[in-house]
Motif scaffolding. Structure first.
Motif, PDB file in Angstrom:
ATOM      1  N   SER A 314    -137.802  37.484  42.908  1.00 52.88           N
ATOM      2  CA  SER A 314    -138.762  38.244  42.116  1.00 52.88           C
ATOM      3  C   SER A 314    -138.343  39.705  42.223  1.00 52.88           C
ATOM      4  N   GLY A 315    -137.631  40.189  41.194  1.00 51.57           N
ATOM      5  CA  GLY A 315    -137.023  41.508  41.308  1.00 51.57           C
ATOM      6  C   GLY A 315    -135.960  41.475  42.390  1.00 51.57           C
ATOM      7  N   PHE A 316    -136.107  42.326  43.415  1.00 50.66           N
ATOM      8  CA  PHE A 316    -135.167  42.344  44.527  1.00 50.66           C
ATOM      9  C   PHE A 316    -135.599  41.424  45.667  1.00 50.66           C
ATOM     10  N   ASN A 317    -136.771  40.811  45.563  1.00 54.43           N
ATOM     11  CA  ASN A 317    -137.333  40.079  46.697  1.00 54.43           C
ATOM     12  C   ASN A 317    -137.061  38.590  46.584  1.00 54.43           C
ATOM     13  N   PRO A 318    -136.481  37.987  47.630  1.00 53.66           N
ATOM     14  CA  PRO A 318    -136.202  36.550  47.598  1.00 53.66           C
ATOM     15  C   PRO A 318    -137.493  35.737  47.678  1.00 53.66           C
ATOM     16  N   ILE A 319    -137.441  34.568  47.076  1.00 53.20           N
ATOM     17  CA  ILE A 319    -138.581  33.639  47.092  1.00 53.20           C
ATOM     18  C   ILE A 319    -138.158  32.355  47.792  1.00 53.20           C
ATOM     19  N   GLY A 320    -139.016  31.881  48.677  1.00 51.81           N
ATOM     20  CA  GLY A 320    -138.736  30.628  49.363  1.00 51.81           C
ATOM     21  C   GLY A 320    -137.809  30.813  50.548  1.00 51.81           C
ATOM     22  N   SER A 321    -137.060  29.757  50.851  1.00 51.46           N
ATOM     23  CA  SER A 321    -136.154  29.742  51.995  1.00 51.46           C
ATOM     24  C   SER A 321    -134.711  29.890  51.532  1.00 51.46           C
ATOM     25  N   PRO A 322    -133.838  30.428  52.383  1.00 48.70           N
ATOM     26  CA  PRO A 322    -132.434  30.571  52.003  1.00 48.70           C
ATOM     27  C   PRO A 322    -131.777  29.207  51.832  1.00 48.70           C
ATOM     28  N   LEU A 323    -130.753  29.178  50.971  1.00 49.21           N
ATOM     29  CA  LEU A 323    -130.002  27.947  50.759  1.00 49.21           C
ATOM     30  C   LEU A 323    -129.169  27.630  51.994  1.00 49.21           C
ATOM     31  N   ASN A 324    -129.021  26.347  52.284  1.00 43.41           N
ATOM     32  CA  ASN A 324    -128.242  25.910  53.432  1.00 43.41           C
ATOM     33  C   ASN A 324    -126.756  25.886  53.141  1.00 43.41           C
TER      34      ASN A 324
END
Length: 325
Positions: A314-324
């Motif tokens: 969302s813009g510069f902000n990550p959503i959820g968890s990082p990819l493995n």
């Protein structure tokens, strides 16, 4: 006035251990710390940062085994020294020595004139400085000035002229007007906080951590000699003509929140060549980015960082968890 000598010392205590009613002194004034506990045996102790140890009578102390400790010939390096008394082995509360000086502006605007200060001397790097409202003259810095913690009261002002340098060894609390046309040098080796706003030249030289409490802009040079800037959730902007120098693996921006490093006016007609964004995600991780916009029109560029790669933002902000993977 017998107290107008040098930087003031504030002696703070609470509850069972209290200072005399006059708790603010100049550094060359003898002071007494008194325990209110009744006991058969007293032992005064000192903590300079490594824990409390017993002290004995010497050229600075007398009464180390009585209910009143007398301190004389106090050097400015004793800022934040802590004292307590043991009364029959019971720990008393703590006194803290802090040096203070207040701007009066009674004769001129010159910060370097000792007659403009409540203690009759110019503050040092171990002196907390108060700039109050309602003085006859504002305080103006035209050469190099020093301060520990600096507070500008509501309705007060402090001006740094173009050739002036303010070396700050503590925090800056600005409730009034701070006009920086010269250089603010963050020279202390502790964690330091300064307010957001616009600064001309900013130098980080003390090997410290600089925190900002609101968005900040520099219009001149940011000199990252020694220390790190933690952004938190606040943006740091390098203005249209601004520059960053002396960045290194020990001196850079730590992007530890939603705050971004923004550099303005990069590209054709503006800043040319390789422009470095000296950033990392922690104090142990330096991962700078180099940008060259030679083929594009001058524009403003920002960088934000996070640990890991995410599928949604969302813009510069990550959503959820990082990819493995």
């Amino acid at each position: 006035n017998p107290y107008q000598y040098s930087s003031l010392i504030e002696v703070t205590g609470a509850f069972s251990c209290s200072a005399p009613l006059q708790t603010t002194f100049c550094s060359t004034t003898d002071i007494d710390l008194t325990s209110t506990l009744s006991a058969n045996k007293y032992q005064w102790q000192l903590n300079t940062g490594s824990g409390f140890v017993n002290i004995n009578d010497n050229t600075n102390y007398s009464g180390t085994n009585s209910n009143t400790l007398h301190i004389s010939n106090i050097p400015s390096s004793w800022y934040d020294y802590q004292y307590r008394c043991l009364a029959d082995g019971i720990n008393d509360n703590v006194f803290v020595l802090q040096f203070k000086n207040t701007w009066t502006g009674s004769v001129s605007t010159s910060r370097e004139n000792s007659a403009n200060w409540s203690c009759g001397t110019v503050p040092t790097d171990s002196t907390d400085v108060l700039i109050p409202a309602g003085t006859v003259n504002a305080s103006i810095i035209t050469t190099t000035a020093q301060s520990k913690n600096l507070m500008i009261a509501t309705g007060a002002s402090l001006i740094v002229n173009s050739n002036g340098i303010l070396q700050l060894h503590g925090d800056l609390l600005n409730n009034g007007a701070f006009e920086d046309n010269g250089t603010l040098d963050i020279a202390g080796n502790d964690n330091v906080t300064i307010p957001g706003g616009t600064y001309t030249n900013l130098k980080i030289s003390g090997g410290n951590i600089l925190n900002i409490d609101a968005p900040l802009t520099t219009t001149g040079n940011l000199d990252l000699i020694n220390g790190k800037i933690f952004l938190g959730d606040n943006d740091f902007t390098i203005g249209n003509a601004g520059t960053i120098t002396n960045q290194s693996s020990s001196s850079y921006f730590v992007i530890n929140g939603t705050g971004k490093l923004i550099q303005n006016n990069i590209g054709s007609g503006g800043k040319s060549g390789n422009i470095i964004f000296p950033v990392g995600t922690s104090s142990q991780s330096y991962t700078p980015l180099t940008l060259n916009n030679a083929l594009g029109a001058a524009d403003n560029f920002s960088i934000s960082m996070s640990d890991g790669v995410y599928s949604n933002y969302s813009g510069f902000n990550p959503i959820g968890s990082p990819l493995n993977s």
